[in-house]
Design an enzyme around this catalytic site. Structure first.
Site, PDB file in Angstrom:
ATOM      1  N   VAL B  77      45.770  12.019  22.337  1.00 40.72           N
ATOM      2  CA  VAL B  77      44.547  12.484  21.705  1.00 40.72           C
ATOM      3  C   VAL B  77      44.917  12.980  20.312  1.00 40.72           C
ATOM      4  CG1 VAL B  77      42.720  14.222  21.861  1.00 40.72           C
ATOM      5  CG2 VAL B  77      43.632  13.170  23.949  1.00 40.72           C
ATOM      6  N   CYS B  78      44.215  12.517  19.295  1.00 47.52           N
ATOM      7  CA  CYS B  78      44.527  12.924  17.916  1.00 47.52           C
ATOM      8  C   CYS B  78      44.276  14.413  17.729  1.00 47.52           C
ATOM      9  CB  CYS B  78      43.664  12.156  16.930  1.00 47.52           C
ATOM     10  SG  CYS B  78      43.749  12.831  15.260  1.00 47.52           S
TER      11      CYS B  78
END
Lengths: 97, 130, 120
Positions: B77-78
């Site tokens: 997940v960024c």
């Protein structure tokens, strides 16, 4: 190049954008599959481009939208495995989001 | 062949995460490898363990978590997108003084470099979004 | 490190959605990883480059200052579709930074040469 189109041609210009930009294969997924319904305005565009592109559509999305009896000629219907094979077959792909 | 997957939309509103999930399963079924699944933009919302869909609906978050643990998928997940949208793990909770975490099992939060690395390492990258 | 040809295909207008802004963040990271980076602006993506954004009253950071960062990171391959500009009543003079204006077909050829296409 494989062009992946998930937008209805009646909502957004993704199909036109792909047709004007590249060549290779076009795979319709999600709302993109509305393009391959017989009798729709997009049918002529696809027919006119059949020399330049090969056309594919995701069967799961066609079925979900009640279009299985409306698929125009010249469209290869694929399953998710076929989607994977197309991505592998073409060196690059572009999702026309 | 090594695949990477980028998901730019959250669960439920758009079909993107569903299509990406079915695609990921088909990649593995074909005997290919998935180098990484990267969640960006609203796609980070696929990683909240607080999702509670109705019982007769699919649980998109759990489905990803189970695929990750079952197939040892690397699901990233960024961090910048997660911070904007309130997706928090232990490290982020401490760093930003938050009072809770909500990252679902099988996901990890990391930088955009992980997306670029996926582009470099994978033979194919496919973008799912709106 | 392996160097690949990364092209970012920007087709969305700025501000209405966050895609353009978050795309720019990936561009800068790819450049920091010393990849061969280019950006194609097609369709509404050309609006990202329009000069004179005044974003104070919508309370969102303006793009124009960030374009300068592209040069700092040696991202100089910026392609803009001629047809997309013309459809929107724009010319290269309306854009905030120097770009190469190409036909859609020529941008398509550039796309074919890439290793990685990321679309936002």
């Amino acid at each position: 190049m494989l062009h992946i189109i998930n937008k209805s041609p009646y909502d957004r210009p993704a199909l036109d954008s792909a047709l004007q930009t590249g060549e290779g294969g076009i795979l319709f997924t999600e709302d993109g599959v509305y393009a391959i319904a017989k009798g729709g305005a997009a049918e002529a565009k696809i027919k006119a481009a059949q020399g330049k592109f090969k056309f594919y559509a995701l069967g799961a999305d066609i079925d979900a939208r009640g279009l299985s009896d409306r698929v125009m000629e010249g469209i290869s219907v694929v399953d998710y495995g076929g989607f994977v094979d197309l991505v592998a077959e073409y060196k690059t792909n572009q999702s026309w989001l | 062949m090594k695949f990477a997957i980028l998901i730019n939309e959250g669960p439920y509103t758009h079909q993107a995460s569903d299509t990406a999930f079915h695609f990921a399963k088909a990649v593995l079924a074909r005997g290919h490898e998935i180098f990484r699944v990267f969640f960006y933009h609203d796609g980070v919302n696929n990683a909240t363990r607080l999702t509670t869909p109705p019982q007769d609906d699919r649980n998109i978050v759990d489905r990803w978590s189970k695929l990750a643990t079952g197939s040892e998928l690397d699901m990233v997940v960024c961090v910048a997108a997660a911070q904007r949208r309130g997706i928090v793990d232990d490290g982020e909770m401490k760093r930003n003084g938050k009072d809770a975490t909500n990252l679902a099992p099988g996901f990890r939060i990391s930088g955009l470099g992980q997306l670029v690395e996926a582009g470099i390492q994978a033979d194919r990258i496919v973008v799912f979004g709106d | 490190m392996t160097t690949k040809k990364f092209m970012f295909v920007n087709r969305k207008a700025p501000y209405g959605t966050i895609y353009a802004w978050e795309a720019l963040e990936v561009v800068l990271i790819a450049a920091a990883f010393e990849q061969d980076v280019s950006i194609a602006f097609l369709d509404d993506g050309v609006f990202q480059l329009k000069k004179g954004h005044q974003t104070k009253d919508i309370g969102v950071k303006a793009f124009e200052k960030t374009w300068g960062a592209l040069e700092d990171y040696d991202v100089t391959k910026l392609y803009v579709a001629q047809e997309s500009l013309a459809e929107r009543g724009l010319t290269a003079d309306d854009l905030a930074i120097p770009v190469e204006v190409l036909s859609r077909a020529d941008i398509g050829k550039k796309m074919e040469e890439q290793d990685v296409l990321l679309s936002f």
